[in-house]
Design a protein around this motif. Sequence first.
Motif, PDB file in Angstrom:
ATOM      1  N   TYR A  60       6.329  -5.907  -2.797  1.00  0.00           N
ATOM      2  CA  TYR A  60       7.015  -4.842  -2.060  1.00  0.00           C
ATOM      3  C   TYR A  60       6.734  -5.013  -0.569  1.00  0.00           C
ATOM      4  O   TYR A  60       5.574  -5.164  -0.157  1.00  0.00           O
ATOM      5  CB  TYR A  60       6.534  -3.463  -2.507  1.00  0.00           C
ATOM      6  CG  TYR A  60       7.055  -2.310  -1.666  1.00  0.00           C
ATOM      7  CD1 TYR A  60       8.379  -1.903  -1.747  1.00  0.00           C
ATOM      8  CD2 TYR A  60       6.210  -1.621  -0.785  1.00  0.00           C
ATOM      9  CE1 TYR A  60       8.854  -0.845  -0.983  1.00  0.00           C
ATOM     10  CE2 TYR A  60       6.673  -0.568  -0.017  1.00  0.00           C
ATOM     11  CZ  TYR A  60       8.002  -0.188  -0.118  1.00  0.00           C
ATOM     12  OH  TYR A  60       8.464   0.858   0.645  1.00  0.00           O
ATOM     13  N   ARG A  62       7.627  -3.430   3.345  1.00  0.00           N
ATOM     14  CA  ARG A  62       8.220  -2.396   4.192  1.00  0.00           C
ATOM     15  C   ARG A  62       7.988  -2.776   5.642  1.00  0.00           C
ATOM     16  O   ARG A  62       6.851  -2.963   6.077  1.00  0.00           O
ATOM     17  CB  ARG A  62       7.624  -1.012   3.925  1.00  0.00           C
ATOM     18  CG  ARG A  62       8.302   0.100   4.747  1.00  0.00           C
ATOM     19  CD  ARG A  62       7.810   1.491   4.348  1.00  0.00           C
ATOM     20  NE  ARG A  62       8.580   2.538   5.010  1.00  0.00           N
ATOM     21  CZ  ARG A  62       8.275   3.082   6.188  1.00  0.00           C
ATOM     22  NH1 ARG A  62       7.176   2.673   6.828  1.00  0.00           N
ATOM     23  NH2 ARG A  62       9.038   4.013   6.710  1.00  0.00           N
ATOM     24  N   SER A 100      12.936  -1.352   3.383  1.00  0.00           N
ATOM     25  CA  SER A 100      12.059  -1.565   2.230  1.00  0.00           C
ATOM     26  C   SER A 100      12.740  -2.498   1.241  1.00  0.00           C
ATOM     27  O   SER A 100      13.947  -2.398   1.011  1.00  0.00           O
ATOM     28  CB  SER A 100      11.741  -0.238   1.540  1.00  0.00           C
ATOM     29  OG  SER A 100      11.024   0.611   2.413  1.00  0.00           O
ATOM     30  N   VAL A 102      11.955  -4.798  -2.592  1.00  0.00           N
ATOM     31  CA  VAL A 102      11.169  -5.404  -3.664  1.00  0.00           C
ATOM     32  C   VAL A 102      11.729  -6.798  -3.888  1.00  0.00           C
ATOM     33  O   VAL A 102      12.924  -6.972  -4.142  1.00  0.00           O
ATOM     34  CB  VAL A 102      11.237  -4.579  -4.961  1.00  0.00           C
ATOM     35  CG1 VAL A 102      10.624  -5.363  -6.124  1.00  0.00           C
ATOM     36  CG2 VAL A 102      10.491  -3.257  -4.787  1.00  0.00           C
ATOM     37  N   GLN A 131       3.849  -2.136   5.155  1.00  0.00           N
ATOM     38  CA  GLN A 131       3.204  -2.232   3.845  1.00  0.00           C
ATOM     39  C   GLN A 131       3.625  -3.549   3.193  1.00  0.00           C
ATOM     40  O   GLN A 131       4.758  -3.994   3.339  1.00  0.00           O
ATOM     41  CB  GLN A 131       3.632  -1.073   2.933  1.00  0.00           C
ATOM     42  CG  GLN A 131       3.184   0.302   3.411  1.00  0.00           C
ATOM     43  CD  GLN A 131       3.705   1.406   2.515  1.00  0.00           C
ATOM     44  OE1 GLN A 131       3.776   1.267   1.305  1.00  0.00           O
ATOM     45  NE2 GLN A 131       4.076   2.527   3.138  1.00  0.00           N
ATOM     46  N   ALA A 135       4.573  -4.760  -6.219  1.00  0.00           N
ATOM     47  CA  ALA A 135       5.527  -3.659  -6.354  1.00  0.00           C
ATOM     48  C   ALA A 135       5.210  -2.780  -7.558  1.00  0.00           C
ATOM     49  O   ALA A 135       4.814  -3.268  -8.627  1.00  0.00           O
ATOM     50  CB  ALA A 135       6.935  -4.211  -6.476  1.00  0.00           C
ATOM     51  N   ARG A 138       7.594   3.042  -8.479  1.00  0.00           N
ATOM     52  CA  ARG A 138       8.010   3.877  -7.345  1.00  0.00           C
ATOM     53  C   ARG A 138       8.603   3.014  -6.234  1.00  0.00           C
ATOM     54  O   ARG A 138       9.630   3.359  -5.636  1.00  0.00           O
ATOM     55  CB  ARG A 138       6.813   4.672  -6.812  1.00  0.00           C
ATOM     56  CG  ARG A 138       7.137   5.559  -5.619  1.00  0.00           C
ATOM     57  CD  ARG A 138       5.911   6.364  -5.194  1.00  0.00           C
ATOM     58  NE  ARG A 138       6.252   7.278  -4.106  1.00  0.00           N
ATOM     59  CZ  ARG A 138       6.213   6.950  -2.822  1.00  0.00           C
ATOM     60  NH1 ARG A 138       5.853   5.718  -2.464  1.00  0.00           N
ATOM     61  NH2 ARG A 138       6.533   7.843  -1.902  1.00  0.00           N
ATOM     62  N   ASP A 139       7.967   1.884  -5.947  1.00  0.00           N
ATOM     63  CA  ASP A 139       8.474   0.978  -4.911  1.00  0.00           C
ATOM     64  C   ASP A 139       9.875   0.492  -5.256  1.00  0.00           C
ATOM     65  O   ASP A 139      10.741   0.356  -4.393  1.00  0.00           O
ATOM     66  CB  ASP A 139       7.548  -0.223  -4.748  1.00  0.00           C
ATOM     67  CG  ASP A 139       6.171   0.154  -4.204  1.00  0.00           C
ATOM     68  OD1 ASP A 139       6.078   1.184  -3.502  1.00  0.00           O
ATOM     69  OD2 ASP A 139       5.217  -0.579  -4.490  1.00  0.00           O
ATOM     70  N   ASP A 140      10.090   0.212  -6.544  1.00  0.00           N
ATOM     71  CA  ASP A 140      11.399  -0.265  -6.980  1.00  0.00           C
ATOM     72  C   ASP A 140      12.467   0.795  -6.737  1.00  0.00           C
ATOM     73  O   ASP A 140      13.586   0.491  -6.300  1.00  0.00           O
ATOM     74  CB  ASP A 140      11.351  -0.641  -8.459  1.00  0.00           C
ATOM     75  CG  ASP A 140      12.562  -1.437  -8.890  1.00  0.00           C
ATOM     76  OD1 ASP A 140      12.812  -2.511  -8.309  1.00  0.00           O
ATOM     77  OD2 ASP A 140      13.274  -0.977  -9.795  1.00  0.00           O
ATOM     78  N   SER A 143      13.136   0.936  -2.982  1.00  0.00           N
ATOM     79  CA  SER A 143      13.900  -0.241  -2.565  1.00  0.00           C
ATOM     80  C   SER A 143      15.372  -0.102  -2.931  1.00  0.00           C
ATOM     81  O   SER A 143      16.258  -0.401  -2.133  1.00  0.00           O
ATOM     82  CB  SER A 143      13.304  -1.495  -3.213  1.00  0.00           C
ATOM     83  OG  SER A 143      14.081  -2.629  -2.898  1.00  0.00           O
ATOM     84  N   ASP A 183      10.071  10.330  -2.470  1.00  0.00           N
ATOM     85  CA  ASP A 183      10.196   9.915  -1.066  1.00  0.00           C
ATOM     86  C   ASP A 183      10.944  11.009  -0.296  1.00  0.00           C
ATOM     87  O   ASP A 183      12.156  10.932  -0.096  1.00  0.00           O
ATOM     88  CB  ASP A 183      10.943   8.586  -0.990  1.00  0.00           C
ATOM     89  CG  ASP A 183      11.057   8.053   0.434  1.00  0.00           C
ATOM     90  OD1 ASP A 183      10.527   8.702   1.357  1.00  0.00           O
ATOM     91  OD2 ASP A 183      11.678   6.989   0.623  1.00  0.00           O
TER      92      ASP A 183
END
Length: 534
Positions: A60, A62, A100, A102, A131, A135, A138-140, A143, A183
């Motif tokens: 991930y 950012r 952002s 992934v 960041q 990943a 949540r990151d997915d 993204s 988010d």
Amino acid sequence: MVGPVAGVTAQFDSGSSRQTTDTAGAEQAAAILDLEHPVSRGLAPGETHTYNITLGASRYLRLVVEPQGLDVSISIVGPDGHPRLTKISSYGPQGPVDASLVVRIAGIYRVEVRATENNAHPGHYQIRVDQIRTATTRDDLISRGDETIAEAQQLRGTSTAESRRAAMGRYEQALPSLRSAGDQLGEALALESLAGLHNDLGDNKKAVELFRHCLVLFRSLRDRRGEAMAQSDLGSVENDLGENQQALIDLNQALSIRKDIGDQRGEAETLEYIGDVYENTSEAEKALQTYNRGLLLRRKIGDLRGEAETLDDIGVVYYDIDEEQTALQYYDQALPIHQSLHDRWGEALTLNNFGTAYDSLGDKKKALEYFTKSLPLKIVVGNRRGEAQTLSNMCSAEQTLGEWQNAIDHCRAALKISQEIGDRQQEAASLTKLGLVYATLGEPNTALRQFQVSLALSRATNWPLWESTNLNNIGRVFYEAKKNDKALENYRLALGIRRKVQDLTGEAATLCDMGRSYEAQGDKLAALDHFEQA
């Protein structure tokens, strides 16, 4: 996995051969960018800076870019050469840009920072890796939401009604992912953009609802830049809806925040919105003072688009106080700036303003030429409020030229759009102009109905200039019907308002109308007195 050191190597082969002050020189061509070492650089208009980052799959990333003095975009291109996303600031002009992603495929990713306006002054930016990690679910979600927002921004930038509606769909599509990821900042920024699109397309009530929602989110996050942006935009739409006093409350609060955080571009924008309120409430001196404060700031920071908008606004105030030639001078300054920026929205507005000035000067054919140029541009960019204004203006010119059916058709079209988008002031203007057509065609009862409904709307939206216009028109209907007592009753109300707002031309017209009514009643002395005052 991340490449050696921090994995990001700056490559300064851009679209321009210029060297920048922060990193000029061949020895800096491999500057390192990592979590601990942001890079600050100068950037010229139209210039692009390129960076590489080596990433393993399921990572991930950012990135954040903080511009100073110019607008930028950030793009991430995959190892296969296909762009993954391109974003501009969700905070508006010269705001920070974040991206952002992934990573699905391991390899070298290219990051591009681009100055988006070719006619701006040179500026600076700082780019940093905010960041980078393995990943998570949540990151997915974040993204996916970010990629959808990037698509929405691209669609909105096309500036057509169809693309704006498509952009709305993308923002709505992004919201569930952002909410599932928790988010709130991403949600607030998406709602802000969505509200702006509703406003662009004329749905003012929905825009107000969304601006208020994202304002609550920005405050909960203690994001002062976002809070000021949302509150300023909210105040602007409240003004469009005739809620002038609430608009001033919100706008002055936003102005205070923007001064506190040193956001000069935002400060200039909010000053423009405050000037709009004063222009709507016929406070010409306050409007000019406020617009000129904003114009100085726009020029100081090199905001050409904003400068053109403010020049248009100043011209409108001079038009309102019957200084049409001065208004034309300001429009002459604004139009080439809009055209140089390929700003069809602004160009359409200025063309419409030229038309209103020539209409007031009595050159109806030239006015109609400008309105006819403006209308298709407004339709293409999806400016429904502006479309209604221009249709209404065409109605006035066509009435004078004796093109009765065109005048009625254009007024009715303007009225329909105004009612659909909830623009009560434009609805009032269209009703008045439709009433004037019917009065000229010898249909006084139909005309009177239009004037009376328009009068109620003018009062409800605190629009004294138009309130007095309707009262005077109602008086003329009664005068033509030989009901001079009722005519004088309305004229007196109109006269009081016109004196209060210092509308000298309107005051003179009302005094003349009163003189005619007194003359019809046989009161020669009162008639002479009013004619002499006029």
